[in-house]
Design an enzyme around this catalytic site. Structure first.
Site, PDB file in Angstrom:
ATOM      1  N   ASP A 173       0.858  -1.178   0.000  1.00 53.36           N
ATOM      2  CA  ASP A 173       0.000   0.000   0.000  1.00 53.36           C
ATOM      3  C   ASP A 173       0.902   1.238   0.000  1.00 53.36           C
ATOM      4  OD1 ASP A 173      -2.335   1.565   0.240  1.00 53.36           O
ATOM      5  OD2 ASP A 173      -2.073   1.652   2.411  1.00 53.36           O
TER       6      ASP A 173
ATOM      7  N   PHE B 287     -14.252  19.685  -5.632  1.00 56.15           N
ATOM      8  CA  PHE B 287     -13.280  18.820  -6.300  1.00 56.15           C
ATOM      9  C   PHE B 287     -13.905  17.481  -6.671  1.00 56.15           C
ATOM     10  CE2 PHE B 287     -10.698  15.077  -5.393  1.00 56.15           C
ATOM     11  CZ  PHE B 287      -9.713  15.189  -6.358  1.00 56.15           C
TER      12      PHE B 287
ATOM     13  N   ARG C 263      -5.921   3.610  -8.005  1.00 56.14           N
ATOM     14  CA  ARG C 263      -7.377   3.527  -8.092  1.00 56.14           C
ATOM     15  C   ARG C 263      -7.885   2.084  -7.997  1.00 56.14           C
ATOM     16  NH1 ARG C 263      -9.261   8.092  -6.372  1.00 56.14           N
ATOM     17  NH2 ARG C 263      -8.851   9.896  -7.684  1.00 56.14           N
TER      18      ARG C 263
ATOM     19  N   LYS D 133      -7.031  -5.371  -5.058  1.00 56.71           N
ATOM     20  CA  LYS D 133      -5.681  -5.595  -4.538  1.00 56.71           C
ATOM     21  C   LYS D 133      -5.441  -7.090  -4.314  1.00 56.71           C
ATOM     22  CE  LYS D 133      -5.089  -1.195  -2.060  1.00 56.71           C
ATOM     23  NZ  LYS D 133      -4.817  -0.563  -0.737  1.00 56.71           N
TER      24      LYS D 133
END
Length: 1119
Positions: free
Chosen positions: A388, A513, A711, A717
């Site tokens: 990570d 944002f 992303r 993962k």
């Protein structure tokens, strides 16, 4: 990257049609009818009644244990039993008892963890009263009260809270208006009877759909209303919530992945070898049984006068009985004590990791911890590391930093509202602020206005900022110290202290944002009526929207951005009142649209965010953890591939890649795969693809020196890890610090958790844990390398000594008429593995080192043999088999020839069976101990004590058991009366022992010498290069004395790049909080007269240090 993985087929589990969940607040009877899972956890396996029978049942499922029970049954049959029952029962009982003790201890710890989690307390609204209940008693539909810094016990719907301030790098949650108006009155909450219809339990962390029905009105529920189990409540005094899911139904547990029992590659190899050994045993027994049948047919009739046959017995039947007799005699070829010895070895090496002070983090008082004892040697075989980013490679702490030549800290004492912990070194910038430079003032004014930070001021002048990302907190803190202090905000205003003057700006709009815009803007009206749009964002995005007159400023700013930091460009635009009003009407229409709301808002934002005037840029450092570049460089030299799997955006991930030396300037062919469809991925890959995109993704990634996946979701993962495990057949390691890394940690062969700022979920699901990423190189290059080396040496020696022991029986069968007579004394057979050879090999396996820890770190190439599995494999096993065969020939025939027709010094004959047995077993024990000494690299006092102590114990027990006293007490059990004192006082016996040992060891020494000269290993090369600098004594004791030789300090790596500019957009990758800021519905200030439930804790942005979280044990239920 999410789209790329989806196009490649990594979409997670197939979705199943599930029924929706229906529950009613404060109605346990109604909710219990649906039989929803409660909140209790259970990870233990046994109770006081089931422990003994269930554990024994599990142990006898092991092939070796079941085999020895079968042997015990055979030994009870007089016709085939050639050994006493205790030769099998004693080792078997010892193995079973040790395993019982170990499993019992482990299960007691699991019971303690279960009780610790289940018995934690939480306030639950029951029968109109707020009662303290245990976690395990919480039911779906209950209303619970959570307090600040308290862990969320279950997945809940937020009903009411004291404020909506977002925490540092945390998620903002807000309640519905209908529940927010309930207040904190217990009677009102107890009367609440809302009904929830929502989705069934699933693993989607970013999405939730449901409805809340209150008094006939239906309200939509989404992810912003939900608190997830395992999260921690921050920045609010208290919160009431409705329990929607409990225990295994929570999203956290749904995302934890399967708890797989991990076994090392050596374990799998041992299982194969044990099956081969069974086959070898069958072949040897068959050969000897056939020999017995032939001998009985040809020679057996000559002995019937002395050994009459039973009725019906013939040569064939005799051979059949002989087969089972030899199964009993040759049983030592199947190592019953192997598995127990391996467990002891692994446990000892696990303690070495726990006790390693060089992996202890003083600042957080966190030691390294081996949370499993079954995977130590796998640490020495890692080929791929999946890491990570945030919190693992970085500290998740941002600093606004600049430095001049004098390197003197700037004094901010002139600003009474400055943060005393803020450190800055550029005096020129401070002077420009004091002199009233309009450009500099505009720069810091933008930083003080254009953000979604929430301030907290509980005492006069003591400000604490809570930001959605550390970047924003660092920028607003910087503006504060330079005299532009963001003080307070409401949904309509922002109050700023500019150089000591209080100024309130009217907040007209927040252009929030998102991942596509990569920027945010605010529109404010100053006290003099001036309308201004302030915008900050990624430099590449801002440059596209600048006014043509900004070209010169843009060139200068671009030069300043040539640093490897997280950069932002700042710009503004003066607005016309009439133009703004027209735009405002269109903005209102887009913001209230029911369909395509985000797309319409983006188009409206584009209309006004153009022709901007560039002010300047900021560079914020997302601080790496100490030693990350050096660690990655060391691991790369060990030929370990490191892949970064992160949920962050591409710019941030790429920038960190350069900062930690994963991406370097010499990598000229850095390419990015980013597409939303399979066709897009196909074009990006630029190769001739087959139908299977997973294989092509893997093939392309494995051709790269560095891989960074951004992303990606938690399950993706894990799927990337599984992809490499499945097709590369390599040992993988996953390391992370948050709950979103749990699936990846469990999917890899080795899971490592970092105890950082994101809780303890990753640690609780891991196999090993520590506080800093830099400790990974010591875990692998030192402990992993040593553990693999020790395990391989242990297995090689263990098989060697057992095969040598057993093959002597095989050769003796040809000289005893295949009668299944044993070469050794029965007591020697019983204690050979348990007493005489147990401790020396344990000493070797716990303390041996080929090189010391400093050399292991200095020469990462020493790690390569483990990756290639060089020290123990099938070919190594064959070599051990041949070596044992040679040794057994020497161990049998040399004593046999020496004892034949041999007499004592006084002329008496000593060529009897008992003297030969004693000589053979003494030669065997001396040879295997000398072989152990040759295999030992690193001698300690413990090794000497175990080795010489075992030999001493052998002779002491031998003289005791062969004494007159033992014979008189147990006549049938100790028949070798006087053999030891009659044989071991003869010089020719000791000469035979010496000759046998020499013939067994000399070829081994000669072969090793030739291999060092002709085919040196990496260890040989390193030791030879270092040996030139040592004197003769140090060469003789190579590794032990080399510990005094300090390696040169590790090369430091630059943390910043000077040439190529990489945009590091310094926003959190999550959507901003503009809607929350402007809504104002729940922006409530705490009542000043209310007592604070918890003492004030400064934010980590102010402290510039990590937060410390309490540990939580609930992740153990999936471990």
């Amino acid at each position: 990257m999410d789209s790329v993985l989806s196009a490649c087929g990594l979409n997670g589990k197939k979705e199943k049609v599930q029924e929706e969940r229906h529950l009613r607040a404060n109605d346990r009877e109604f909710n219990l009818s649906f039989k929803y899972a409660n909140n209790a956890i259970k990870t233990s396996k046994y109770n006081i009644f089931t422990f003994l029978p269930l554990n024994l049942f599990e142990q006898f499922q092991r092939l070796a244990n079941a085999y020895f029970v079968f042997l015990l049954i055979l030994q009870l049959i007089p016709a085939i039993s050639s050994l006493s029952w205790f030769t099998t029962v004693v080792p078997l009982l010892l193995v079973l008892c040790i395993t019982l003790a170990k499993d019992g201890t482990d299960d007691i710890n699991r019971h303690k963890n279960d009780r610790q989690v289940n018995n934690r307390r939480v306030d639950v609204l029951i029968d109109g009263q707020l009662k303290s209940e245990k976690w395990m008693n919480v039911q779906v539909g209950d209303i619970i009260k959570l307090e600040n810094n308290q862990f969320v016990t279950v997945r809940t719907l937020t009903l009411l809270y004291t404020s909506s301030d977002p925490g540092t790098n945390l998620k903002v949650k807000q309640a519905l208006t209908v529940t927010g108006d309930l207040g904190d009155n217990i009677d009102t909450l107890a009367a609440f009877d809302g009904e929830v219809h929502c989705e069934a339990p699933n693993n989607r962390l970013d999405k939730f759909t449901g409805t809340l029905t209150v008094q006939g009105e239906t309200y939509a529920l989404d992810n912003e209303r939900i608190l997830l189990r395992g999260c921690t409540l921050r920045n609010t005094e208290w919160c009431f919530g409705l329990v929607l899911f409990g225990g295994p139904d929570t999203k956290l547990m749904q995302n934890s992945g399967k708890s797989v029992f991990k076994r090392t590659s050596i374990d799998h190899l041992m299982n194969v070898l044990v099956l081969f050994i069974f086959g070898l045993l069958a072949c040897m027994c068959t050969t000897l049984a056939i020999g017995n049948g032939i001998w009985e047919h040809q020679q057996g009739t000559s002995f019937t006068a002395f050994l009459p046959r039973q009725d019906g017995a013939n040569a064939a039947f005799s051979g059949f009985l002989s087969f089972w007799s030899y199964v009993i005699i040759l049983n030592t070829v199947v190592p019953i004590s192997l598995y127990v010895s391996v467990e002891i070895l692994r446990l000892g090496n696990s303690y070495f990791i726990d006790w390693d002070r060089k992996m202890y983090h003083t600042k957080t008082d966190t030691p390294a911890q081996a949370r499993t004892t079954t995977l130590n040697e796998e640490l020495g075989q890692i080929k791929y590391i999946f890491s990570d980013k945030t919190g693992t490679l970085t500290q998740n702490i941002m600093t606004f930093n600049s430095q001049d030549v004098l390197n003197k800290k700037v004094d901010f004492s002139w600003n009474s509202l400055a943060d005393t912990k803020f450190c800055f070194h550029d005096h020129a910038l401070v002077e420009a602020v004091k002199q009233g430079s309009s450009e500099v003032h505009a720069f810091f004014r933008l930083l003080a206005l254009c953000h979604t930070v929430m301030p907290e001021e509980k005492t006069e002048g003591q400000l604490f900022y809570q930001a959605q990302s550390p970047d924003e907190g660092a920028l607003v803190t910087a503006a504060r110290n330079f005299g532009f202090v963001f003080r307070t905000r409401t949904p309509e205003t922002i109050s700023v202290v500019e150089m000591g003057i209080n100024i309130t700006y009217e907040l007209l709009a927040v252009l929030d944002f998102n991942n596509v815009r990569k920027r945010m803007s605010v529109i404010v009206r100053s006290p003099d009526g001036r309308l201004t749009l302030y915008c900050k964002g990624a430099d590449t995005i801002i440059y596209e929207r600048l006014h043509p007159s900004c070209s010169k400023v843009m060139e200068v700013t671009t030069e300043h951005l040539n640093v490897s930091l997280r950069t932002l460009a700042l710009a503004y635009k003066d607005l016309d009142e009439a133009e703004f009003e027209q735009w405002r009407e269109r903005h209102h229409e887009a913001s209230t649209a029911l369909e395509d709301r985000e797309e319409k808002l983006d188009a409206i934002y584009e209309e006004i965010e153009k022709d901007l005037m560039l002010i300047g840029a900021t560079a914020v450092e997302d601080k790496l953890q100490d030693g990350v570049p050096q660690t990655i460089e060391q691991l790369a030299q060990a030929d370990i591939k490191i892949w970064v799997l992160t949920g962050d955006k591409q710019e941030t991930a790429e920038n960190i890649g350069y900062s930690c030396n994963m991406l370097r300037e010499e990598m000229t062919e850095v390419f990015i795969i980013a597409a939303d469809t399979a066709e897009g991925v196909k074009e990006e890959l630029a190769y001739g693809l087959q139908k299977d995109f997973q294989l092509e993704l893997l093939r392309t990634a494995c051709m790269c020196q560095t891989v960074i996946c951004c992303r990606v979701t938690p399950l993706q993962k894990a799927q990337v890890v599984e992809l490499v495990k499945k097709y590369k057949k390599a040992v993988t390691l996953a390391i992370g610090d948050g709950a979103n890394d749990v699936s990846m940690i469990k999917a890899a062969h080795i899971g490592v958790g970092i105890s950082g700022q994101e809780g303890m979920q990753a640690v609780l699901s891991s196999d090993f844990s520590f506080a800093q990423f830099r400790y990974l190189q010591r875990l692998l290059l030192v402990h992993g390398h040593w553990s693999y080396l020790r395990m391989c040496k242990f297995l090689c020696y263990f098989f060697y000594k057992n095969f040598s022991f057993t093959f002597v029986h095989f050769w003796y069968g040809f000289f005893c008429g295949f009668s299944a007579q044993t070469v050794y004394d029965e007591w020697f057979i019983t204690m050979y593995n348990l007493v005489y050879t147990a401790l020396p090999i344990i000493g070797l396996s716990l303390f041996d080192q080929d090189v010391n820890d400093r050399w292991s770190m200095q020469y990462p190439q020493l790690y390569a043999p483990g990756q290639k599995n060089q020290y123990f494999n099938k070919m190594t096993f064959v070599k051990i088999l041949l070596h044992s065969c040679y040794s057994s020939l020497i161990l049998f025939f040399i004593p046999y020839a020496a004892m034949q027709d041999t007499v004592r010094d006084d002329g008496k004959d000593i060529a009897d069976y008992q003297s030969f047995a004693l000589l053979a077993q003494t030669c065997l024990l001396v040879v295997v101990n000398v072989q152990l000494g040759l295999d030992t690299y690193y001698w300690t006092a413990v090794n000497h004590f175990f080795l010489w102590g075992s030999l001493s114990v052998f002779f002491a027990i031998t003289f005791t058991m062969y004494s007159n006293g033992m014979y008189l007490i147990f006549t049938s059990s100790f028949p070798f009366i006087g053999t030891a004192r009659n044989s071991l006082n003869q010089p020719n016996v000791w000469l035979t022992i010496f000759l046998t040992t020499l013939l067994c060891v000399l070829p081994v020494v000669a072969l090793r010498f030739l291999l060092i000269q002709l085919r040196p290993t990496i260890n040989d090369k390193i030791l030879k290069s270092k040996g030139k600098k040592l004197d003769k004594m140090e060469v003789r004791y190579k590794v032990r004395q080399a510990k005094a030789v300090l390696p040169p300090p590790p090369r430091r790596f630059p943390r910043r790049r000077i040439s190529t500019r990489r945009s590091g957009y310094a926003f959190s990758h999550a959507r901003g909080y503009g809607d929350l800021v402007t809504s104002g519905r729940f922006l409530r200030r705490p009542v000043k007269t209310r007592l604070t439930l918890f003492p004030l804790v400064e934010s980590p942005l102010a402290e510039n240090s990590p937060q410390t979280y309490r540990s939580i044990g609930e992740g153990a239920q999936r471990s």
